[in-house]
Design an enzyme around this catalytic site. Structure first.
Site, PDB file in Angstrom:
ATOM      1  CB  CYS A   1      96.753  12.859  55.243  1.00 26.19           C
ATOM      2  SG  CYS A   1      97.959  13.826  54.316  1.00 26.19           S
TER       3      CYS A   1
ATOM      4  CG  HIS B   1      94.886  15.100  51.414  1.00 25.68           C
ATOM      5  ND1 HIS B   1      95.072  15.010  52.777  1.00 25.68           N
ATOM      6  CD2 HIS B   1      93.727  14.431  51.141  1.00 25.68           C
ATOM      7  CE1 HIS B   1      94.066  14.329  53.312  1.00 25.68           C
ATOM      8  NE2 HIS B   1      93.244  13.969  52.337  1.00 25.68           N
TER       9      HIS B   1
END
Length: 328
Positions: free
Chosen positions: A37, A288
């Protein structure tokens, strides 16, 4: 002014096109290939950088590239064309993942990395690709690649002796500006702190070459040459403990850099926000990453790995941002 002129111009600045040359909705999302990510969100911010995308979509680089083996500009050209021309809702960023250890030898597939560090290494690899085949270039000429013409600027560091008033200037190229946010509640406040003069005295005194003694001096850093694209990194991770500073720091859709320049500009030096990268979690190598980008259709989209969702500017402006991208 005050800086050496380049001996060679590698990319003519007038060829930089700041406005999108093709208008379309947002392109494909990027599948997460095992903790990628950080890479996906950085690539999306670069893909929606209009002057870079215009150049890579023209395929001008690969048509004249003579580099043997790894070339980051060729890799980015393939990636950006794949994303913006794909009919799929999401694609795998294989072109970039396949050269991860060439971008930075310490990067490992499957390991979450710091998005700002990955951005730095990627842009540096693009810069090296543009300099390939041009040896012994002076510093000013190295700043005339397309990468530097887009992302690069110069800072001026000025030390002024408070005894004899003599000044000494040094210049340093930059590709982004890291801002300390410990004391600031907004980007403009952090920029004010960035350019605020600091006093050099006592053990930190300044050895003045004019009055030939250790003197009290004032040191200030200002933006001397402003970039076409300003990348700001909010220093959210403590350099020693790695702990995250999660507080809200406000940032505007339009930013005037005029007050932070070495020489005051007559008219405002306006920049417009086009990408925001966000980190959720506690440490730069955990949690994230996702981002918000403004596509060539003028609309904002949230890019969260394979997901691409339309969103409004209000939502974009209330994030706990880690990286901000502004274009002139």
């Amino acid at each position: 002014k005050g800086m050496a002129s380049p001996q060679r111009i590698l990319f003519p600045p007038e060829k930089i096109c700041m406005d999108w040359q093709q208008r379309q909705r947002a392109g494909a999302g990027l599948h997460n290939l095992n903790n990628t990510c950080f890479l996906n969100s950085v690539l999306q911010c670069l893909t929606y950088t209009p002057p870079l995308a215009n150049y890579l979509l023209s395929r001008e680089h690969s048509q004249s590239c003579h580099q043997q083996g790894f070339c980051m500009m060729c890799v980015m050209e393939v990636h950006v064309n794949n994303v913006l021309h794909s009919s799929a809702s999401a694609i795998q960023p294989r072109a970039v993942v396949g050269v991860l250890t060439r971008i930075g030898e310490h990067f490992q597939l499957g390991v979450q990395e710091d998005a700002h560090e990955f951005l730095r290494y990627t842009v540096d690899a693009m810069q090296r690709a543009c300099l390939s085949g041009s040896s012994n270039l002076d510093i000013s000429s190295q700043a005339t690649t397309i990468v530097h013409e887009i992302f690069g600027g110069f800072l001026r560091s000025r030390v002024a002796c408070l005894s004899c008033k003599a000044t000494s200037d040094t210049y340093e190229a930059f590709l982004d500006i890291p801002l300390d946010i410990k004391e600031a509640s907004s980007i403009t406040g952090a920029l004010e702190d960035f350019v605020k003069p600091e006093q050099l005295d006592g053990e930190n005194g300044y050895k003045c070459s004019k009055c030939e003694q250790l003197a009290t001096a004032s040191k200030s850093v200002t933006i001397h040459c402003s970039p076409n694209v300003l990348t700001v990194c909010l220093k959210r991770f403590d350099a020693f403990s790695g702990r995250k500073i999660s507080k809200e720091v406000q940032y505007p859709e339009y930013l005037d850099l005029g007050a932070y320049m070495s020489e005051a500009a007559g008219e405002p030096l306006l920049y417009s926000l086009y990408a925001v990268l966000v980190h959720e979690g506690f440490g730069s190598r955990t949690g994230h990453y996702y981002c918000f980008v403004k596509a060539s259709d003028g609309r904002w989209y949230k890019m969260n790995d394979a997901s691409v969702r339309l969103c409004d500017i209000k939502k974009v402006l209330c994030q706990r941002a880690y990286l901000l991208f502004y274009a002139r």
